[in-house]
Scaffold this active site. Structure first.
Site, PDB file in Angstrom:
ATOM      1  N   GLY A  10       0.831  -1.221   0.154  1.00  8.71           N
ATOM      2  CA  GLY A  10       0.010  -0.014   0.039  1.00  8.71           C
ATOM      3  C   GLY A  10       0.880   1.193  -0.206  1.00  8.71           C
ATOM      4  O   GLY A  10       1.886   1.289  -0.083  1.00  8.71           O
ATOM      5  N   ILE A  12       1.397   3.633   2.382  1.00 10.88           N
ATOM      6  CA  ILE A  12       2.364   4.009   3.466  1.00 10.88           C
ATOM      7  C   ILE A  12       3.331   2.761   3.568  1.00 10.88           C
ATOM      8  O   ILE A  12       4.470   2.500   3.970  1.00 10.88           O
ATOM      9  CB  ILE A  12       1.559   4.211   5.081  1.00 10.88           C
ATOM     10  CG1 ILE A  12       0.965   5.769   4.844  1.00 10.88           C
ATOM     11  CG2 ILE A  12       2.719   4.263   6.144  1.00 10.88           C
ATOM     12  CD1 ILE A  12       0.072   5.820   5.974  1.00 10.88           C
ATOM     13  N   ASP A  31      -0.025  -9.065   1.411  1.00  9.51           N
ATOM     14  CA  ASP A  31      -0.877  -7.843   0.988  1.00  9.51           C
ATOM     15  C   ASP A  31      -1.982  -8.349   0.025  1.00  9.51           C
ATOM     16  O   ASP A  31      -1.487  -9.497  -0.808  1.00  9.51           O
ATOM     17  CB  ASP A  31      -0.273  -6.817   0.300  1.00  9.51           C
ATOM     18  CG  ASP A  31      -0.874  -5.593   0.214  1.00  9.51           C
ATOM     19  OD1 ASP A  31      -0.412  -4.514   0.488  1.00  9.51           O
ATOM     20  OD2 ASP A  31      -2.046  -5.618  -0.549  1.00  9.51           O
ATOM     21  N   ASN A  32      -3.053  -8.127  -0.147  1.00  7.62           N
ATOM     22  CA  ASN A  32      -4.352  -8.865  -0.963  1.00  7.62           C
ATOM     23  C   ASN A  32      -4.325  -7.873  -2.100  1.00  7.62           C
ATOM     24  O   ASN A  32      -5.117  -8.228  -3.192  1.00  7.62           O
ATOM     25  CB  ASN A  32      -5.504  -9.004  -0.263  1.00  7.62           C
ATOM     26  CG  ASN A  32      -6.326  -7.598   0.102  1.00  7.62           C
ATOM     27  OD1 ASN A  32      -5.689  -6.494  -0.048  1.00  7.62           O
ATOM     28  ND2 ASN A  32      -7.476  -7.735   0.743  1.00  7.62           N
ATOM     29  N   GLY A  36      -3.594  -1.767  -2.523  1.00  2.00           N
ATOM     30  CA  GLY A  36      -2.207  -1.757  -2.684  1.00  2.00           C
ATOM     31  C   GLY A  36      -1.897  -1.957  -3.895  1.00  2.00           C
ATOM     32  O   GLY A  36      -2.733  -2.464  -4.819  1.00  2.00           O
ATOM     33  N   THR A  93     -12.758  -6.531   7.362  1.00  3.25           N
ATOM     34  CA  THR A  93     -11.346  -6.381   7.411  1.00  3.25           C
ATOM     35  C   THR A  93     -10.699  -5.741   8.524  1.00  3.25           C
ATOM     36  O   THR A  93      -9.688  -6.244   8.886  1.00  3.25           O
ATOM     37  CB  THR A  93     -11.116  -5.610   5.811  1.00  3.25           C
ATOM     38  OG1 THR A  93     -11.618  -6.596   4.788  1.00  3.25           O
ATOM     39  CG2 THR A  93      -9.364  -5.645   5.837  1.00  3.25           C
ATOM     40  N   ALA A 115      -1.198  -0.052  12.714  1.00  5.81           N
ATOM     41  CA  ALA A 115      -1.572   1.407  12.316  1.00  5.81           C
ATOM     42  C   ALA A 115      -2.793   1.633  12.375  1.00  5.81           C
ATOM     43  O   ALA A 115      -3.878   1.057  12.169  1.00  5.81           O
ATOM     44  CB  ALA A 115      -1.069   1.269  10.843  1.00  5.81           C
ATOM     45  N   TYR A 147     -15.497   3.339   9.937  1.00  2.96           N
ATOM     46  CA  TYR A 147     -14.135   3.322   9.958  1.00  2.96           C
ATOM     47  C   TYR A 147     -13.542   3.729  11.193  1.00  2.96           C
ATOM     48  O   TYR A 147     -12.671   2.904  11.690  1.00  2.96           O
ATOM     49  CB  TYR A 147     -13.662   4.174   8.961  1.00  2.96           C
ATOM     50  CG  TYR A 147     -12.057   4.399   8.561  1.00  2.96           C
ATOM     51  CD1 TYR A 147     -11.354   2.923   8.551  1.00  2.96           C
ATOM     52  CD2 TYR A 147     -11.719   5.441   8.526  1.00  2.96           C
ATOM     53  CE1 TYR A 147     -10.146   3.083   8.111  1.00  2.96           C
ATOM     54  CE2 TYR A 147     -10.204   5.564   8.156  1.00  2.96           C
ATOM     55  CZ  TYR A 147      -9.627   4.401   8.110  1.00  2.96           C
ATOM     56  OH  TYR A 147      -7.983   4.340   7.780  1.00  2.96           O
ATOM     57  N   LYS A 151     -11.581   0.922  13.881  1.00  4.70           N
ATOM     58  CA  LYS A 151     -10.162   1.020  13.975  1.00  4.70           C
ATOM     59  C   LYS A 151     -10.054   1.294  15.662  1.00  4.70           C
ATOM     60  O   LYS A 151      -9.097   0.860  16.243  1.00  4.70           O
ATOM     61  CB  LYS A 151      -9.559   2.342  13.376  1.00  4.70           C
ATOM     62  CG  LYS A 151      -9.315   2.171  11.803  1.00  4.70           C
ATOM     63  CD  LYS A 151      -8.385   0.894  11.504  1.00  4.70           C
ATOM     64  CE  LYS A 151      -7.092   1.266  11.711  1.00  4.70           C
ATOM     65  NZ  LYS A 151      -6.225  -0.024  11.134  1.00  4.70           N
TER      66      LYS A 151
END
Ligand code: UDP
Length: 320
Positions: A10, A12, A31-32, A36, A93, A115, A147, A151
């Site tokens: 991705g 970052i 990574d899927n 990314g 996810t 993150a 979101y 998180k």
């Protein structure tokens, strides 16, 4: 060290991977490729192991974490537009996927950096936003806040695992930008404005454009991430990683038109036009960087003008 970076392809993540390789580590990327892109890893592709897969696959996460000495967990559904379009997938996810990563790290006593995001603070009017401040969110009918909520659950999970012995630290990113920004604009208003300015399209400023952000050049984001992921003093804590320079979105649009010498007009688009009726924005977002400075020794080093120049140089190279 053997380091696993989830979400390493991705925006970052790919810069983090390059920095870790540069520091001499053996890096595996999981990574899927949802947002990314493998091309982000081109400069280091021969020096890393790339595993295409999803953090929702608990067995895969387990087998990769087992081999790692340190994990940077960046894989997530990101970008307000993306979250609004795919709310269900994003929530799953960001919660179930993160649970898999934290559980495996706990099982193998592996240190992990989680993150997280400045979205955590929601629409709080208190500025600057300090890590222990209250979060202020709107109704669950506003899908944007899912979101922030997902998180925040990740952060709670991390703290809960920490009470069970997990070595974990958390970073909250404030509007990171730079090379590798997704040109579809998933990740940032800056990607959107640069693309619009380059294509001669109108720059679409949402609302009155007086909402503000503090944009953080990705090299600073990565430095803060590595400090939080490695310093002993960071364990068990959460850190804002951002910059102090506050700019309105309208001024940002003008700056990007100037820098690109674009003939694009700047237009105002209502939030309703862009996101429909169930949307709320954060009016101002400014981080307190006291804790990051005191505990990590982190301060941002690259100002917006220089960061935009570097971003535009990359953009021109890729789109030459
Ligand atoms: N924004 C805008 N035009 C765009 C994209 C975004 O005016 O084409 C605004 C958006 O409404 C928000 C700010 O820019 O007020 C930052 O948006 P972004 O999605 O980059 O990140 P956020 O800080 O909202 O997570």
């Amino acid at each position: 060290m053997n380091i696993l970076v989830t979400g390493g392809a991705g925006f970052i993540g790919s810069h983090l991977v390059a920095a870790l390789v540069h520091d001499g580590h053996r890096v595996t990327v999981l990574d899927n490729l949802s947002t990314g892109n493998l091309s982000n890893l081109t400069p280091v592709s021969s020096e890393i192991t790339f595993v295409e897969g999803d953090i929702l696959n608990a067995d895969l996460v387990e087998s990769e974490v087992r081999r790692a000495d340190l994990v940077y967990h960046l894989a997530a559904a990101v970008g307000v537009g993306n979250i609004m379009t795919n709310p269900l997938e994003s929530i799953i996810t960001n919660t179930t996927g993160t649970e898999h990563v934290l559980r495996s790290c706990h099982r193998h006593s592996t240190r992990v950096l989680l993150a997280s995001t400045s979205e955590i603070y929601g629409k709080t009017p208190k500025l600057p936003m300090a890590e222990d401040d209250d979060r202020i969110l709107g109704s669950t009918a506003i899908s944007r806040w899912s979101y922030s909520t997902s998180k925040a659950l990740d952060e709670h999970l991390a703290f809960a695992f920490a009470t069970e012995g997990l070595r974990v630290s958390i970073v909250r990113y404030f509007n990171s930008y730079g090379p590798h920004l997704d040109e579809k604009g998933y990740g940032s208003v800056i990607a959107n404005f640069i693309r619009q300015a380059r294509d001669g399209d109108p720059l679409t400023v949402h609302g009155d454009g007086l909402q503000t952000r503090c944009f953080t050049f990705v090299a600073d984001t990565v430095r803060g991430t590595i400090l939080a992921g490695t310093k002993d003093e960071a364990l068990g804590s959460v850190f804002n990683i951002g910059s102090n320079f506050e700019i309105s979105i309208a001024d940002l649009a003008r700056l990007i038109v100037d820098k690109t010498k674009s003939s694009s007009p700047i237009t105002n688009v209502s939030y309703e036009q862009r996101y429909g009726t169930s949307f709320e924005d954060t009016r101002r977002r400014v981080p307190s960087l006291d804790r990051a400075r005191e505990v990590l020794g982190y301060t941002p080093t690259i100002n917006l003008a220089e960061g935009l120049d570097r971003t535009l140089a990359w953009w021109n190279l890729v789109h030459a």
